[in-house]
Design a protein around this motif. Sequence first.
Motif, PDB file in Angstrom:
ATOM      1  N   LEU A  29       5.219  29.251  83.744  1.00  0.00           N
ATOM      2  CA  LEU A  29       5.378  27.815  83.453  1.00  0.00           C
ATOM      3  C   LEU A  29       4.712  27.019  84.491  1.00  0.00           C
ATOM      4  N   PRO A  30       4.915  25.373  83.814  1.00  0.00           N
ATOM      5  CA  PRO A  30       5.167  24.392  82.599  1.00  0.00           C
ATOM      6  C   PRO A  30       4.359  25.171  80.867  1.00  0.00           C
ATOM      7  N   ARG A  31       4.555  25.121  80.617  1.00  0.00           N
ATOM      8  CA  ARG A  31       4.463  25.566  78.788  1.00  0.00           C
ATOM      9  C   ARG A  31       4.677  24.230  78.214  1.00  0.00           C
ATOM     10  N   GLU A  32       3.800  23.653  77.471  1.00  0.00           N
ATOM     11  CA  GLU A  32       3.966  22.337  76.355  1.00  0.00           C
ATOM     12  C   GLU A  32       3.736  22.502  75.240  1.00  0.00           C
ATOM     13  N   GLY A  33       4.473  21.881  74.064  1.00  0.00           N
ATOM     14  CA  GLY A  33       3.561  22.013  72.422  1.00  0.00           C
ATOM     15  C   GLY A  33       4.553  23.411  72.121  1.00  0.00           C
ATOM     16  N   VAL A  34       5.747  23.277  72.915  1.00  0.00           N
ATOM     17  CA  VAL A  34       6.798  24.461  72.692  1.00  0.00           C
ATOM     18  C   VAL A  34       7.933  24.173  71.418  1.00  0.00           C
ATOM     19  N   ALA A  35       7.555  24.492  70.142  1.00  0.00           N
ATOM     20  CA  ALA A  35       8.449  24.501  68.601  1.00  0.00           C
ATOM     21  C   ALA A  35      10.036  24.787  69.357  1.00  0.00           C
ATOM     22  N   PRO A  36      10.423  23.877  68.733  1.00  0.00           N
ATOM     23  CA  PRO A  36      12.196  24.395  68.990  1.00  0.00           C
ATOM     24  C   PRO A  36      12.939  25.862  67.880  1.00  0.00           C
ATOM     25  N   PRO A  37      11.888  26.695  66.935  1.00  0.00           N
ATOM     26  CA  PRO A  37      12.217  27.823  66.956  1.00  0.00           C
ATOM     27  C   PRO A  37      11.845  28.461  67.660  1.00  0.00           C
ATOM     28  N   LEU A  70       9.593  17.513  67.981  1.00  0.00           N
ATOM     29  CA  LEU A  70       8.813  18.505  66.889  1.00  0.00           C
ATOM     30  C   LEU A  70       8.672  19.339  68.200  1.00  0.00           C
ATOM     31  N   THR A  71       8.030  19.095  69.669  1.00  0.00           N
ATOM     32  CA  THR A  71       7.968  19.754  70.342  1.00  0.00           C
ATOM     33  C   THR A  71       8.088  19.730  71.887  1.00  0.00           C
ATOM     34  N   SER A  72       8.339  20.355  73.005  1.00  0.00           N
ATOM     35  CA  SER A  72       8.729  20.189  74.123  1.00  0.00           C
ATOM     36  C   SER A  72       8.367  20.947  74.767  1.00  0.00           C
ATOM     37  N   THR A  73       8.158  20.394  76.475  1.00  0.00           N
ATOM     38  CA  THR A  73       7.432  20.840  77.764  1.00  0.00           C
ATOM     39  C   THR A  73       8.684  21.817  78.264  1.00  0.00           C
ATOM     40  N   LEU A  74       8.007  22.962  78.632  1.00  0.00           N
ATOM     41  CA  LEU A  74       9.122  24.211  79.504  1.00  0.00           C
ATOM     42  C   LEU A  74       8.865  24.152  80.380  1.00  0.00           C
ATOM     43  N   VAL A  75       9.766  23.894  81.410  1.00  0.00           N
ATOM     44  CA  VAL A  75       9.120  24.194  83.378  1.00  0.00           C
ATOM     45  C   VAL A  75      10.353  25.284  84.053  1.00  0.00           C
ATOM     46  N   PRO A  76       9.813  25.790  85.182  1.00  0.00           N
ATOM     47  CA  PRO A  76      11.138  26.300  85.458  1.00  0.00           C
ATOM     48  C   PRO A  76      11.934  25.463  86.194  1.00  0.00           C
ATOM     49  N   CYS A  77      12.939  26.209  85.700  1.00  0.00           N
ATOM     50  CA  CYS A  77      14.320  25.514  86.419  1.00  0.00           C
ATOM     51  C   CYS A  77      14.174  24.993  87.628  1.00  0.00           C
ATOM     52  N   ASP A  78      13.769  25.355  88.492  1.00  0.00           N
ATOM     53  CA  ASP A  78      13.729  24.632  89.628  1.00  0.00           C
ATOM     54  C   ASP A  78      12.981  23.561  90.205  1.00  0.00           C
TER      55      ASP A  78
END
Length: 225
Positions: A109-117, A133-141
């Motif tokens: 992580l981070p990962r960009e362009g992740v779709a909701p499903p 339509l997409t989001s960026t996932l990041v570490p929760c800390d």
Amino acid sequence: MNHQDIPPKPASPPRTGSLPKIHSGTGSAPAPESVTWSQPRHDPAPEKHTNRKPALWKAFLVVVILAVAGSLVWLAVWLNSSPGTDAAKNDAQGVLQTTVTPPATPQPLPREGVAPPAYALGDCFKDFDPQALTSTLVPCDTGHSAQLVATLTYPESAKYPGAEPLKAKALEVCQAAKLGPAAKNFQLNYQRSFPSSTSWESGDRRVDCYVTADTGDVINASVLP
């Protein structure tokens, strides 16, 4: 007085035929023991009694219908209380998940362009926009503005419940979410997400609940236990 002018007294009283003898005087005549009429007596027509057979049949039919209805009600209650009914009912309402098992989206992580499903319970999002339509996932800390804290997934065979029922179900999902101690360190809101009729037709069956911060990427820890 010339007694010869008086007709002689008859030897016997005159015959009165078949009529009953009535005595003169103030007293009433005794009733004859029996009287024979010269014409045959016609009794009044017998009363017509209502035929009660149809009424009895109707009453019997009502009893049978009530008995059958009672049996059907009992059968429905028995079926609803039979083993496996609760499981089937739960399947129709969806499967609720509030614990991160398996873990959220793995590294790197981070990962960009992740779709909701592809969102997983526990994922944290930078610059979160629920309409995107997409989001960026990041570490929760690291700094983020939202985290997925509860989900409910309907079975593939379920019919589209409608927008209002899904909205109410999403509220229940948020109420069922379990937050950890870190949630007290931030100003958070619940945000709900549920399928539209179009996304439902394409296979979307998941209702999501997020905790979000309106002030941006200020959350730096997971708010789940």
